[in-house]
Design a protein around this motif. Structure first.
Motif, mmCIF file in Angstrom:
data_model
loop_
_atom_site.group_PDB
_atom_site.id
_atom_site.type_symbol
_atom_site.label_atom_id
_atom_site.label_comp_id
_atom_site.label_asym_id
_atom_site.label_seq_id
_atom_site.Cartn_x
_atom_site.Cartn_y
_atom_site.Cartn_z
ATOM 1 N N ASP A 119 0.867 -1.184 0.000
ATOM 2 C CA ASP A 119 0.000 0.000 0.000
ATOM 3 C C ASP A 119 0.903 1.233 0.000
ATOM 4 O O ASP A 119 1.630 1.478 0.969
ATOM 5 N N ASP A 174 -0.050 4.438 -0.210
ATOM 6 C CA ASP A 174 -0.723 5.654 0.260
ATOM 7 C C ASP A 174 -0.346 5.903 1.717
ATOM 8 O O ASP A 174 -0.718 5.104 2.590
ATOM 9 N N ARG A 176 -1.556 7.674 3.873
ATOM 10 C CA ARG A 176 -2.724 7.838 4.752
ATOM 11 C C ARG A 176 -3.271 6.505 5.239
ATOM 12 O O ARG A 176 -3.909 6.447 6.295
#
Length: 240
Positions: free
Chosen positions: A158, A160, A162
């Motif tokens: 992942d 990202d 966030r």
């Protein structure tokens, strides 16, 4: 433990300073170790600059790097993309004559168990690559020799920042069934520094290098693996 991942599947089109040849890998490894790296992971390349596990290329890369950083463990990939099929990959790994100290095995790939057992037979340490978003954790835990690996590479795919921390937490929770096996947690691209900081805060092994990220924490371009290692050392030092 801070590992440097020198090049990965990247090519010079992505990074002009990417170390590709054995001589370049040796210089990059030496500089990274001087900057603080304690372990090395690399992808041997063929004459066209693509990943390979052919015995001659593995031997050339490992021999050159060992000469540059004597006493430092050197590992290579066994990624499925290095060959045209699982049988060819297995045959090439079986043909290694210069043995790395360790090799990564991605557990979601076909033929992972056969490659891992070949590495065990050769006395090569296994870095068990467990990618987020795959069933590799369960496949690894079902393997009877899971407790014999050198370490687990908890690989957060992942990118990202966030959401990567939560992805990493889920991945780590899935690996609690193998006590006593060190875990190296790392991310990639835009989430690489976020996950490195998380690993440092949890006291886990981690890694950084041009394989994982091409920019420094301030978003400026990384000119070398050594520069990435120095930035990582600063983050790790702040967590202590």
């Amino acid at each position: 433990m801070l590992q440097v991942c020198l090049n990965g599947v990247r090519t010079r089109d992505e990074c002009a300073s990417l170390p590709v040849t054995p001589a370049e890998l040796a210089v990059a490894a030496r500089d990274a170790v001087r900057a603080g790296a304690a372990d090395i992971h690399l992808h041997p390349k063929d004459s066209a600059g693509y990943d390979t596990v052919e015995p001659c290329h593995v031997a050339a890369a490992v021999t050159a790097v060992r000469a540059a950083v004597p006493g430092v463990r050197v590992g290579v990939t066994t990624g499925a993309w290095t060959t045209q099929g699982a049988e060819q990959r297995l045959a090439q790994v079986r043909g290694w004559t210069v043995l790395p100290d360790h090799a990564s095995v991605n557990w979601h790939e076909d033929g992972a168990v056969a490659v891992a057992e070949t590495l065990l037979d050769k006395g090569i340490g296994i870095e068990a690559g467990i990618w987020s978003g795959t069933d590799s954790a369960q496949r690894f835990l079902d393997w009877p020799h899971a407790h014999h690996v050198l370490r687990v590479l908890a690989e957060v795919t992942d990118t990202d920042p966030r959401t990567a921390r939560q992805t990493a937490a889920v991945l780590l929770d899935s690996l609690t069934a193998v006590p006593g096996v060190p875990i190296l947690l790392h991310g990639e691209d835009s989430a690489a520094w976020t996950i490195l900081a998380m690993a440092a805060a949890r006291g886990l092994d981690t890694r950084i290098g041009l394989e994982d990220v091409l920019f420094l924490p301030d978003q400026s371009p990384a000119e070398s693996n050594a520069g990435l290692i120095r930035a990582a050392e600063d983050i790790i030092g702040q967590s202590r």
